[in-house]
Write an enzyme that holds these catalytic residues in place. Structure first.
Site, PDB file in Angstrom:
ATOM      1  N   TYR A 196      24.453 -14.516 -12.181  1.00 56.31           N
ATOM      2  CA  TYR A 196      25.193 -13.368 -11.650  1.00 56.31           C
ATOM      3  C   TYR A 196      26.647 -13.826 -11.537  1.00 56.31           C
ATOM      4  O   TYR A 196      27.101 -14.682 -12.289  1.00 56.31           O
ATOM      5  CB  TYR A 196      24.537 -12.962 -10.318  1.00 56.31           C
ATOM      6  CG  TYR A 196      25.041 -11.701  -9.680  1.00 56.31           C
ATOM      7  CD1 TYR A 196      25.326 -10.561 -10.428  1.00 56.31           C
ATOM      8  CD2 TYR A 196      25.216 -11.636  -8.302  1.00 56.31           C
ATOM      9  CE1 TYR A 196      25.772  -9.396  -9.817  1.00 56.31           C
ATOM     10  CE2 TYR A 196      25.657 -10.479  -7.682  1.00 56.31           C
ATOM     11  CZ  TYR A 196      25.941  -9.372  -8.446  1.00 56.31           C
ATOM     12  OH  TYR A 196      26.388  -8.225  -7.849  1.00 56.31           O
TER      13      TYR A 196
ATOM     14  N   LYS B  30      21.949  -8.018 -13.050  1.00 54.88           N
ATOM     15  CA  LYS B  30      21.558  -7.220 -11.888  1.00 54.88           C
ATOM     16  C   LYS B  30      20.044  -7.008 -11.867  1.00 54.88           C
ATOM     17  O   LYS B  30      19.414  -7.047 -10.797  1.00 54.88           O
ATOM     18  CB  LYS B  30      22.263  -5.869 -11.919  1.00 54.88           C
ATOM     19  CG  LYS B  30      23.757  -5.930 -11.703  1.00 54.88           C
ATOM     20  CD  LYS B  30      24.106  -5.997 -10.229  1.00 54.88           C
ATOM     21  CE  LYS B  30      25.605  -5.923 -10.024  1.00 54.88           C
ATOM     22  NZ  LYS B  30      26.011  -5.821  -8.639  1.00 54.88           N
TER      23      LYS B  30
END
Length: 617
Positions: free
Chosen positions: A109, A185
């Site tokens: 991420y 995500k």
């Protein structure tokens, strides 16, 4: 063609029914358990000779993979390694990340995913997610057909994560490479909140790009023309939404990294029509507000007592202001009084009447009449420094991507007017942060309450160790998604987002010197469960939002959360089709299985979720 495999969960016990054999098993990331297959399973699945003879536990596999991960020379190389592992053995990937969450979250991420997105076309190896093109998937029928090609039926997807890549992190327009933020995500939804990896669908909407470097890159994999805007763009988005509603009628639609104007327009257009939210606007707002609420608890003050300067009042900044304003109103301020506690700055300085601004910024424009004694620069704009001098903020938020914007003179000026300044330099990546925590603590004599957008190491000062909170959206959006899915919500409302922020703020140890004002990323799983519980309760309190009312939210949400364990294997010749779902328009049942289908099998599939004693709303 018949389905090839199916997962079924009952009372927390997961089973994988497998109807393929040999190399076809190892070619599927959700079935490739590698050396963890027993000899009996290898014989039954036709794997003898295809795997080295040792039989390993998943713990042994994790240890080996962590060693390989640690050998990678750069963060990008580590990202590529994890990406390859996910494409090889998805369960092992999630188990590895879960066991090394603090270390690996910044890789899969932010901030490393930004670098991976920039290198997408040169490092592309295996397809994951959906690529929808404005030149080819031009209407509802075409997009629905493309979504069907992914192999999931109407009840197989809980969350769709979609980006058009115009506003990727702090690096802007990245064209088709934005798929990697949607993939990242999606992985966080699984790792943090236990949403089954097969029930989250990452999507990129390729509408072209204005990034000249990409357009001139011979390896670029996206559309080679400038970004489409206006009516044609709006029609494409509308066709996409209609196709998602048709193909996955119960899914939460998560908008990610759209440009500022489109982000607000798209959210406003659809938020009352479908179950949807924008993470850059609402997710960022929730975690920032959680940070400020926790800091206010440390100061024993109310949010409504704060004066807030937001440097970078764009998509994220205005979303933060909106949510904070709502809470201030709930604490007793009028709408006018709450709005007056915000000063927002854009690229031309302070937003004020008569100046240039976007429609969504107008409600925070300061009246020119109140600026008569302010000093403008040569271009007639009011700077951040002048705003801090005049407004005397207690909260300073940075979403500007302007490295060093919170400099020593500015911070010391702020600290003269508040005993414990709340300072949040949130811009990613680290190189774009408005300030670094060590400097902020030095300039405020250790009194600043800090949260940052990127991870920073603890700061040691005067024999005290200050843990630095990371205001990472991952602390809120996975739990919001899980809570929404748990009650089968028809909408994701402002009250549900506020509940998420409050849940995170209450999970901090604000009375301890040097303690972070947010929970640690290593506690992400428990934080997501707590957020989901509060979101589910908030949904149940609003009429017509929750299709399912949970009798015991905490217990039932924990049962929903998938864990990265190899399921029991059932070797079958064919997979039985589950019974069709009822046509009850009020609620959909808790379901027990999920599978991937080949084209041609159009039977509905049951959910992976375990059955629990809820009652219909």
């Amino acid at each position: 063609m018949p389905r090839q495999f199916q997962f079924h969960t009952e009372d927390g016990h997961e089973t994988a029914q497998i109807a393929v054999r040999g190399r076809q098993v190892l070619a599927r990331p959700m079935l490739n358990y590698g050396s963890a297959y027993t000899m009996e399973q290898r014989d039954a699945l036709g794997l003898r000779g295809l795997i080295p003879p040792a039989v390993n536990t998943i713990e042994q596999q994790v240890a080996r993979c962590y060693g390989q991960f640690s050998m990678q020379p750069t963060n990008l190389a580590k990202y590529v390694y994890l990406n390859s592992l996910q494409d090889l053995n998805e369960i092992l990937f999630h188990r590895l990340v879960a066991e090394h969450l603090e270390e690996m979250m910044p890789i899969i991420y932010t901030p490393t995913v930004g670098e991976a997105i920039q290198e997408f076309s040169s490092t592309f190896d295996r397809q994951r997610g959906m690529y929808l093109s404005i030149d080819h998937d031009v209407d509802v029928e075409g997009i629905t057909s493309a979504l069907a090609a992914y192999g999931n039926g109407p009840d197989d997807i809980d969350i769709v994560v979609v980006t058009d890549s115009e506003g990727i992190l702090g690096i802007g327009d990245q064209g088709v490479g934005g798929i990697r933020i949607a993939i990242g995500k999606s992985a966080v939804y699984t790792t943090a909140a236990g949403v089954h990896p097969m029930r989250v669908l990452p999507v990129v909407l390729d509408v072209g790009t204005d990034n000249l470097a990409l357009l001139h890159d011979p390896n670029y994999l996206g559309l080679r023309h400038e970004r489409v805007r206006g009516e044609r763009y709006d029609q494409f988005i509308d066709a996409f939404v209609e196709a998602v509603k048709e193909r996955f009628p119960h899914a939460l639609l998560h908008w990610e990294d759209f440009g500022a104007t489109n982000a607000h327009q798209v959210l406003e257009r659809y938020r009352d029509e479908i179950c949807t939210f924008n993470d850059d606007i609402q997710g960022t707002a929730a975690i920032v507000v959680a940070s400020v609420l926790a800091a206010c608890r440390a100061k024993e003050e109310k949010l409504s007592e704060q004066r807030v300067v937001i440097h970078g009042a764009g998509t994220a900044g205005i979303g933060i202001a909106d949510l904070m304003r709502d809470i201030m109103i709930s604490e007793g301020l009028s709408e006018e009084e709450a709005t007056a506690r915000f000063w927002g700055l854009g690229s031309r300085g302070l937003i004020h009447t008569g100046g240039k601004m976007r429609p969504f910024q107008e409600r925070y424009a300061r009246d020119t009449a109140e600026l008569e004694e302010w000093k403008a620069d040569d271009d007639g704009n009011y700077s951040l420094e002048e705003t801090v001098r005049q407004a005397k903020p207690t909260v300073l938020i940075g979403t500007s991507a302007q490295a060093g914007a919170f400099h020593e003179e500015l911070v010391r000026e702020m600290a003269e007017h508040t005993d414990r300044p709340i300072i949040l330099p949130l811009s990613n990546p680290t190189s774009k942060a408005e300030a670094v925590p060590e400097d902020l603590l030095e300039w405020t004599d250790g009194k600043a309450l800090i949260a940052t957008g990127s991870p920073f190491k603890p700061v040691v000062r005067d024999d005290a160790t200050y843990s630095i909170a990371q205001a990472n959206n991952a602390l809120v959006f996975p739990g919001m998604g899980l809570g929404t899915v748990a009650v089968q919500a028809t909408r994701l409302t402002d009250a549900m987002i506020t509940a998420a922020a409050q849940a995170v703020a209450e999970m901090t140890t604000v009375g301890t010197e040097g303690a972070a004002i947010l929970p640690s990323m290593k506690d992400l799983r428990s934080v997501s469960a707590a957020v989901a519980e509060r979101v589910a309760e908030a949904a149940a309190a609003e009429e017509g939002v929750a299709r399912l009312i949970l009798e015991n939210p905490r217990e039932e949400i924990e049962k929903l959360m998938w864990t990265a364990e190899y399921p029991e294997v059932q070797v079958v010749d064919e997979i039985e089709k589950p019974s069709p779902r009822p046509t009850d328009p009020v609620s959909k049942p808790a379901r027990g299985s999920i599978g991937v289908r080949s084209m041609g099998d159009d039977s509905p599939l049951s959910r992976w979720r375990p059955r629990f004693p809820g009652r219909k709303g």
